[in-house]
Design a protein around this motif. Sequence first.
Motif, short mmCIF file in Angstrom:
data_model
loop_
_atom_site.label_atom_id
_atom_site.label_comp_id
_atom_site.label_asym_id
_atom_site.label_seq_id
_atom_site.Cartn_x
_atom_site.Cartn_y
_atom_site.Cartn_z
N GLN A 193 0.83 -1.19 0.00
CA GLN A 193 0.00 0.00 0.00
C GLN A 193 0.87 1.24 0.00
OE1 GLN A 193 -0.98 -0.96 4.59
NE2 GLN A 193 -2.32 0.56 3.72
N ASP A 194 0.24 2.34 -0.38
CA ASP A 194 0.94 3.61 -0.44
C ASP A 194 1.60 3.91 0.90
OD1 ASP A 194 0.82 6.78 -0.02
OD2 ASP A 194 1.00 6.34 -2.17
N SER A 245 -0.10 5.61 3.70
CA SER A 245 -1.16 4.90 4.40
C SER A 245 -0.64 3.75 5.23
CB SER A 245 -2.19 4.35 3.38
OG SER A 245 -2.71 5.39 2.58
N GLN A 251 -6.20 0.18 2.91
CA GLN A 251 -6.33 1.52 2.36
C GLN A 251 -5.24 1.79 1.32
OE1 GLN A 251 -6.20 4.27 5.64
NE2 GLN A 251 -8.13 3.56 6.53
N ASN A 252 -5.63 2.47 0.25
CA ASN A 252 -4.70 2.84 -0.82
C ASN A 252 -3.81 1.66 -1.22
OD1 ASN A 252 -5.66 5.51 -0.84
ND2 ASN A 252 -4.20 6.14 0.74
N SER A 276 -1.54 -0.93 -3.29
CA SER A 276 -0.64 -0.82 -4.43
C SER A 276 -1.31 -1.46 -5.64
CB SER A 276 0.69 -1.52 -4.13
OG SER A 276 0.50 -2.92 -4.12
N ARG A 314 -4.09 -4.30 -5.22
CA ARG A 314 -5.43 -4.05 -5.77
C ARG A 314 -5.98 -5.31 -6.43
NH1 ARG A 314 -4.27 0.39 -8.34
NH2 ARG A 314 -4.01 -0.47 -10.43
#
Length: 437
Positions: free
Chosen positions: A268-269, A272, A294-295, A297, A301
Amino acid sequence: MRPGMRLFGTSLGRRQRGGGLVCPLQWANASQVSYRGISTSRGQASQSPSPQPSPQHSSPRPDFSAPRQARVLPPVVLLGFLLIGGAGYYLSAAPARPDTLNERFFVPYTVTAREAISPTSFVITAVPHTPNPSHPYLVDVPARWRHALWSVEFKQPEVQISRHYTPLPPLAGEDPADGALRFYIRTVGDGEMSHYLARRRVGQDVHLRGPHVGFELAERLGGRARVVFLAGGTGVVPGMQAARAVLDANRSARVDLLWAVRSREEVQDATSSPSSSWRLWQEKPPTELGLEIQNPSPVARHLVDMKATYGDRLNIRLAVDAEGSTFQNKDIKNALVAAPTGVPSQPGCRFHDQAMQIGASEFSTPNAPGCLCPLSDTNVPGKNLFIVSGPDGFIEHYAGPKIWLGGVQTQGPVGGVIGALQRQGPQLAQDWLVLKM
């Protein structure tokens, strides 16, 4: 699927031979130089007296009174015709190069998207130059992937090497018939191919060849319904392929996908990422990857999308090295023991006898003999599958190294963590088939 790099110098040789078609001008210049040399020599010789030939041995003297162009042009024209004719024959005899993905020739794809994940990893999307309504890796409508495991080769034209990469499965709702393929890539050390792909930007071309089909997953699984896939880094992509194929084919199947990454950025980002207060001496267990991330990568995803599709039948667990979590022996053992007992395999069966895997590669061998295990009305031969994919060191630690036999990289014997677990509990060797990718 990571068999490494290989040369493809044949195409270079063709380009070199093709370049030879510009040689007529070089031959014409050489003929003129040669002619001037003869003319000068004869001009000097004509100044000295020469003996008269006797009538018995008289022969017609060559006539050099014709203009120089008339004496030079015919050989040049003849040589040009010969070269053009030879080139025409070569081109007509050479097989036509297809403009769609195939197993023999590289074809151009255009990079249409590039998504950065971390300083060393990214996802690229490539689409073919020529639309193809029947891609060789798809079955008929509704469009879906034909093979459980498959890869394509990228070529690096600067140093004439190629390497296999596994495409990410399409997201739910995407139509794979458009030909777009996504690839999760990490730049490694002195890896020529990964650094070449890192330099490719949107709008530039890459060249692909394939598909290359992986080992026979369905035949090895047979009547069993459990797959544990342990992946390191980009090795998660064939694990996603395998999970999708198994879960689509069998509603009672279950897949555990264990993904080890170096840093949270792969998932993830960074903005986040959860704050971490771990210490080097603290051991953190792997965590479950669910729908709440959350968010995510670009790779995560796809995993979240698969989790939403398959629910509890797909269990995804994550270990982040930078946060102090790794997959320990107990994690592997817990994943393996939670499975129904397999059917004893017939010795010599290339699908279900672990000893037969030592010399097997990770690619399918469709012309080889099939299953040798006895078939009954109640039991379909098969083995639960434990598959390890990732960097060489990762595979060696958990399942033992691959080996080279006869110039081909093969599975090799089972070792590492899983080998030790099999020695502690011999039933694991009967219930599970270990494979390396």
